[in-house]
Design a protein around this motif. Structure first.
Motif, PDB file in Angstrom:
ATOM      1  N   GLU A  69      -8.818  39.500  37.345  1.00  8.44           N
ATOM      2  CA  GLU A  69      -9.234  40.886  37.611  1.00  8.44           C
ATOM      3  C   GLU A  69     -10.722  40.970  37.938  1.00  8.44           C
ATOM      4  O   GLU A  69     -11.143  41.778  38.761  1.00  8.44           O
ATOM      5  N   ALA A  70     -11.546  40.133  37.319  1.00  9.58           N
ATOM      6  CA  ALA A  70     -12.991  40.149  37.556  1.00  9.58           C
ATOM      7  C   ALA A  70     -13.384  39.484  38.863  1.00  9.58           C
ATOM      8  O   ALA A  70     -14.512  39.658  39.337  1.00  9.58           O
ATOM      9  N   CYS A  71     -12.477  38.753  39.470  1.00  9.78           N
ATOM     10  CA  CYS A  71     -12.769  38.030  40.711  1.00  9.78           C
ATOM     11  C   CYS A  71     -13.291  38.987  41.795  1.00  9.78           C
ATOM     12  O   CYS A  71     -12.735  40.064  42.000  1.00  9.78           O
ATOM     13  N   ARG A  72     -14.360  38.585  42.432  1.00 11.06           N
ATOM     14  CA  ARG A  72     -14.988  39.350  43.519  1.00 11.06           C
ATOM     15  C   ARG A  72     -15.531  40.703  43.084  1.00 11.06           C
ATOM     16  O   ARG A  72     -15.522  41.665  43.849  1.00 11.06           O
ATOM     17  N   THR A  73     -15.981  40.802  41.861  1.00 15.24           N
ATOM     18  CA  THR A  73     -16.576  42.043  41.373  1.00 15.24           C
ATOM     19  C   THR A  73     -18.024  41.777  40.958  1.00 15.24           C
ATOM     20  O   THR A  73     -18.466  40.634  40.930  1.00 15.24           O
ATOM     21  N   ALA A  74     -18.715  42.818  40.599  1.00 22.34           N
ATOM     22  CA  ALA A  74     -20.095  42.678  40.150  1.00 22.34           C
ATOM     23  C   ALA A  74     -20.198  41.788  38.917  1.00 22.34           C
ATOM     24  O   ALA A  74     -21.216  41.131  38.705  1.00 22.34           O
ATOM     25  N   ALA A  75     -19.128  41.725  38.116  1.00 21.12           N
ATOM     26  CA  ALA A  75     -19.135  40.881  36.925  1.00 21.12           C
ATOM     27  C   ALA A  75     -19.360  39.415  37.273  1.00 21.12           C
ATOM     28  O   ALA A  75     -19.903  38.657  36.484  1.00 21.12           O
ATOM     29  N   LEU A  76     -18.966  39.017  38.469  1.00 17.42           N
ATOM     30  CA  LEU A  76     -19.142  37.634  38.913  1.00 17.42           C
ATOM     31  C   LEU A  76     -20.125  37.534  40.072  1.00 17.42           C
ATOM     32  O   LEU A  76     -20.121  36.565  40.816  1.00 17.42           O
ATOM     33  N   GLY A  77     -20.954  38.540  40.258  1.00 18.50           N
ATOM     34  CA  GLY A  77     -21.991  38.484  41.279  1.00 18.50           C
ATOM     35  C   GLY A  77     -21.610  39.079  42.621  1.00 18.50           C
ATOM     36  O   GLY A  77     -22.387  39.030  43.559  1.00 18.50           O
ATOM     37  N   GLY A  78     -20.443  39.666  42.729  1.00 19.73           N
ATOM     38  CA  GLY A  78     -20.027  40.289  43.984  1.00 19.73           C
ATOM     39  C   GLY A  78     -20.416  41.752  44.023  1.00 19.73           C
ATOM     40  O   GLY A  78     -21.018  42.286  43.089  1.00 19.73           O
ATOM     41  N   HIS A  79     -20.082  42.405  45.096  1.00 17.51           N
ATOM     42  CA  HIS A  79     -20.343  43.832  45.214  1.00 17.51           C
ATOM     43  C   HIS A  79     -19.304  44.449  46.136  1.00 17.51           C
ATOM     44  O   HIS A  79     -18.624  43.746  46.877  1.00 17.51           O
ATOM     45  N   ALA A  80     -19.160  45.752  46.075  1.00 16.85           N
ATOM     46  CA  ALA A  80     -18.215  46.463  46.922  1.00 16.85           C
ATOM     47  C   ALA A  80     -18.959  47.050  48.111  1.00 16.85           C
ATOM     48  O   ALA A  80     -20.029  47.631  47.962  1.00 16.85           O
ATOM     49  N   GLU A  81     -18.380  46.874  49.294  1.00 16.05           N
ATOM     50  CA  GLU A  81     -18.912  47.494  50.509  1.00 16.05           C
ATOM     51  C   GLU A  81     -18.045  48.707  50.812  1.00 16.05           C
ATOM     52  O   GLU A  81     -16.821  48.612  50.846  1.00 16.05           O
ATOM     53  N   HIS A  82     -18.668  49.868  51.020  1.00 14.73           N
ATOM     54  CA  HIS A  82     -17.949  51.112  51.282  1.00 14.73           C
ATOM     55  C   HIS A  82     -18.253  51.594  52.693  1.00 14.73           C
ATOM     56  O   HIS A  82     -19.417  51.744  53.058  1.00 14.73           O
ATOM     57  N   CYS A  83     -17.210  51.860  53.481  1.00 18.55           N
ATOM     58  CA  CYS A  83     -17.385  52.408  54.824  1.00 18.55           C
ATOM     59  C   CYS A  83     -17.405  53.933  54.721  1.00 18.55           C
ATOM     60  O   CYS A  83     -16.452  54.542  54.221  1.00 18.55           O
ATOM     61  N   THR A  84     -18.469  54.538  55.201  1.00 17.16           N
ATOM     62  CA  THR A  84     -18.573  56.006  55.138  1.00 17.16           C
ATOM     63  C   THR A  84     -17.718  56.689  56.202  1.00 17.16           C
ATOM     64  O   THR A  84     -17.419  57.866  56.075  1.00 17.16           O
ATOM     65  N   ASN A  85     -17.279  55.942  57.214  1.00 17.56           N
ATOM     66  CA  ASN A  85     -16.440  56.535  58.271  1.00 17.56           C
ATOM     67  C   ASN A  85     -14.974  56.594  57.887  1.00 17.56           C
ATOM     68  O   ASN A  85     -14.327  57.630  58.003  1.00 17.56           O
ATOM     69  N   CYS A  86     -14.416  55.477  57.420  1.00 23.27           N
ATOM     70  CA  CYS A  86     -12.980  55.418  57.160  1.00 23.27           C
ATOM     71  C   CYS A  86     -12.638  55.359  55.669  1.00 23.27           C
ATOM     72  O   CYS A  86     -11.472  55.467  55.289  1.00 23.27           O
ATOM     73  N   GLY A  87     -13.627  55.134  54.801  1.00 24.96           N
ATOM     74  CA  GLY A  87     -13.381  55.074  53.371  1.00 24.96           C
ATOM     75  C   GLY A  87     -12.942  53.712  52.869  1.00 24.96           C
ATOM     76  O   GLY A  87     -12.633  53.548  51.695  1.00 24.96           O
TER      77      GLY A  87
END
Length: 62
Positions: free
Chosen positions: A38-56
């Motif tokens: 569940e933590a894979c690719r999250t801030a907990a492991l140094g990742g971040h989420a990219e959010h598109c303001t056009n399509c969400g």
């Protein structure tokens, strides 16, 4: 290219319900593995989420 659905996506959506429904049958190792997936690719492991303001679209990135 990232697939449309990953195991971590299923865990994010259903882990809380599964853990509640099967709490008596999950051992420490199973809980730790599921938490790591569940933590894979999250801030907990140094990742971040990219959010598109056009399509969400929300995309996890390392």
């Amino acid at each position: 290219m990232r697939p449309d659905l990953e195991v971590a996506d299923v865990f994010h959506r259903h882990w809380a319900d599964y853990r509640r429904d099967h709490a008596g049958h999950l051992g420490r190792v199973e809980r730790r593995v599921m938490a790591a997936v569940e933590a894979c690719r999250t801030a907990a492991l140094g990742g971040h989420a990219e959010h598109c303001t056009n399509c969400g679209l929300v995309r996890q990135s390392l």
